[in-house]
Design a protein around this motif. Structure first.
Motif, PDB file in Angstrom:
ATOM      1  N   ALA A   1      39.395  45.852  34.385  1.00  0.00           N
ATOM      2  CA  ALA A   1      38.147  45.650  33.655  1.00  0.00           C
ATOM      3  C   ALA A   1      37.046  45.145  34.578  1.00  0.00           C
ATOM      4  CB  ALA A   1      38.371  44.665  32.510  1.00  0.00           C
ATOM      5  N   TYR A   2      37.388  44.251  35.501  1.00  0.00           N
ATOM      6  CA  TYR A   2      36.391  43.709  36.424  1.00  0.00           C
ATOM      7  C   TYR A   2      36.046  44.690  37.540  1.00  0.00           C
ATOM      8  CZ  TYR A   2      36.032  38.975  34.560  1.00  0.00           C
ATOM      9  OH  TYR A   2      35.766  37.883  33.766  1.00  0.00           O
ATOM     10  N   GLU A   3      37.014  45.433  37.988  1.00  0.00           N
ATOM     11  CA  GLU A   3      36.791  46.329  39.124  1.00  0.00           C
ATOM     12  C   GLU A   3      36.392  47.736  38.702  1.00  0.00           C
ATOM     13  OE1 GLU A   3      40.390  46.117  41.358  1.00  0.00           O
ATOM     14  OE2 GLU A   3      39.993  44.066  42.097  1.00  0.00           O
TER      15      GLU A   3
ATOM     16  N   ARG B   1      32.034  35.604  40.464  1.00  0.00           N
ATOM     17  CA  ARG B   1      31.288  36.581  41.261  1.00  0.00           C
ATOM     18  C   ARG B   1      30.345  37.403  40.385  1.00  0.00           C
ATOM     19  NH1 ARG B   1      35.674  38.911  45.658  1.00  0.00           N
ATOM     20  NH2 ARG B   1      35.042  37.509  47.372  1.00  0.00           N
ATOM     21  N   VAL B   2      30.801  37.778  39.197  1.00  0.00           N
ATOM     22  CA  VAL B   2      29.959  38.545  38.278  1.00  0.00           C
ATOM     23  C   VAL B   2      28.718  37.742  37.895  1.00  0.00           C
ATOM     24  CG1 VAL B   2      29.830  39.465  35.923  1.00  0.00           C
ATOM     25  CG2 VAL B   2      31.802  39.997  37.359  1.00  0.00           C
ATOM     26  N   GLN B   3      28.899  36.459  37.672  1.00  0.00           N
ATOM     27  CA  GLN B   3      27.783  35.605  37.258  1.00  0.00           C
ATOM     28  C   GLN B   3      26.845  35.255  38.407  1.00  0.00           C
ATOM     29  OE1 GLN B   3      28.959  32.165  34.947  1.00  0.00           O
ATOM     30  NE2 GLN B   3      30.404  33.331  33.700  1.00  0.00           N
TER      31      GLN B   3
ATOM     32  N   GLN C   1      47.037  43.505  35.214  1.00  0.00           N
ATOM     33  CA  GLN C   1      46.452  44.768  35.653  1.00  0.00           C
ATOM     34  C   GLN C   1      45.218  45.132  34.826  1.00  0.00           C
ATOM     35  OE1 GLN C   1      49.575  47.659  35.485  1.00  0.00           O
ATOM     36  NE2 GLN C   1      50.658  46.840  37.258  1.00  0.00           N
ATOM     37  N   ALA C   2      45.276  44.880  33.521  1.00  0.00           N
ATOM     38  CA  ALA C   2      44.152  45.227  32.651  1.00  0.00           C
ATOM     39  C   ALA C   2      42.921  44.394  32.976  1.00  0.00           C
ATOM     40  CB  ALA C   2      44.549  45.035  31.185  1.00  0.00           C
ATOM     41  N   ILE C   3      43.107  43.101  33.245  1.00  0.00           N
ATOM     42  CA  ILE C   3      41.979  42.243  33.597  1.00  0.00           C
ATOM     43  C   ILE C   3      41.360  42.694  34.907  1.00  0.00           C
ATOM     44  CG2 ILE C   3      41.332  39.911  34.329  1.00  0.00           C
ATOM     45  CD1 ILE C   3      43.376  38.841  32.328  1.00  0.00           C
TER      46      ILE C   3
ATOM     47  N   GLU D   1      42.693  34.947  39.390  1.00  0.00           N
ATOM     48  CA  GLU D   1      41.986  36.188  39.707  1.00  0.00           C
ATOM     49  C   GLU D   1      40.831  36.421  38.746  1.00  0.00           C
ATOM     50  OE1 GLU D   1      44.741  39.397  39.771  1.00  0.00           O
ATOM     51  OE2 GLU D   1      45.685  38.774  41.654  1.00  0.00           O
ATOM     52  N   ALA D   2      41.083  36.265  37.449  1.00  0.00           N
ATOM     53  CA  ALA D   2      40.058  36.521  36.441  1.00  0.00           C
ATOM     54  C   ALA D   2      38.882  35.557  36.583  1.00  0.00           C
ATOM     55  CB  ALA D   2      40.666  36.408  35.044  1.00  0.00           C
TER      56      ALA D   2
END
Length: 247
Positions: free
Chosen positions: A226-228, A64-66, A221-223, A57-58
């Motif tokens: 952070a992305y969403e 996608r962010v990049q 959940q934290a990762i 997932e991360a």
């Protein structure tokens, strides 16, 4: 003849008992994966699969962010939908045996594909085989000029700090060969009042099982949060340092 039959039944009974005994011993020797936070009580998903899901997932979200303007498809999107929605060609040209296969990351603008695996020789071999299988299937269905290849140059690292000076987890990944992205989880010992960058410079160690059991659900959940851009999960009092923070 009766004695022979009795001996045979006795032997079979003893063999059956031994098999049951061995099975029970093996079951006790397995890690208590069913106790992992976030798992259903009857789940038997192994430790590695749980961390693998979080890593997939991360790494997918980071890609996608990049590449924010690209059409990026992540598992569980299958080959049929990738060809159709990515406007690569005719998805009906995919055979029934391959159209439901799901690559980990497919970028239909850059025309590249990545398979994500644990960073070991077995993972590398499996990733190479799967990426090759997906590419061969896709390239049979795409239009001329839209052939895909294994992606390269994708690497990164993120950290999870669970409290000030407390446990520090690292997820890192690299792409040592086209289409194969390998990930590794590691751990830094507690060092109260030290900065996360200072602790990140410490020697990396294998992530302890007790850490996985205690913080596994929070890490995933934290990762994702952070992305969403979501709220921190309940019980998480630390920080997530994404690749942009690590540069």
């Amino acid at each position: 003849m009766k004695n022979s039959g009795s001996r045979t039944r006795s032997t079979l009974g003893l063999a059956g008992f031994l098999l049951v005994l061995v099975a029970a011993f093996v079951a006790q020797a397995e890690p208590p994966s069913f106790k992992l936070p976030g798992r259903k009580p009857d789940s038997k998903e192994p430790w590695g699969a749980f961390l693998g899901k979080a890593a997939h997932e991360a790494i997918g979200m980071e890609y996608r962010v990049q590449h924010p303007t690209n059409a990026v498809f992540l598992d569980p999107v299958n080959l049929y939908d990738i060809v159709e929605e990515g406007r690569l060609g005719d998805p009906e040209r995919l055979s029934a045996l391959v159209r439901l296969l799901r690559p980990d990351i497919t970028d239909t603008d850059a025309l590249v594909l990545f398979e994500i695996k644990p960073d070991n020789e077995e993972g590398r071999k499996e990733g190479r085989e799967q990426a090759g299988r997906y590419l061969a299937a896709l390239n049979e269905a795409v239009e001329p000029g839209k052939k895909l290849a294994g992606g390269t140059g994708f690497e990164g690292s993120l950290f999870l700090e669970f409290e000030n000076g407390g446990a520090l987890w690292q997820l890192s990944w690299r792409t040592p060969e086209p289409g194969v992205t390998l990930y590794r989880w590691s751990y830094r010992r507690k060092k109260p009042h030290a900065s996360w960058k200072g602790r990140a410079a410490q020697k990396a160690e294998e992530l302890p099982r007790e850490e996985i059991e205690q913080r596994g659900e929070l890490a995933e959940q934290a990762i994702r949060g952070a992305y969403e851009g979501g709220k921190r999960p309940k019980g998480f009092h630390g920080q997530v340092y994404l690749p942009v923070d690590c540069r």
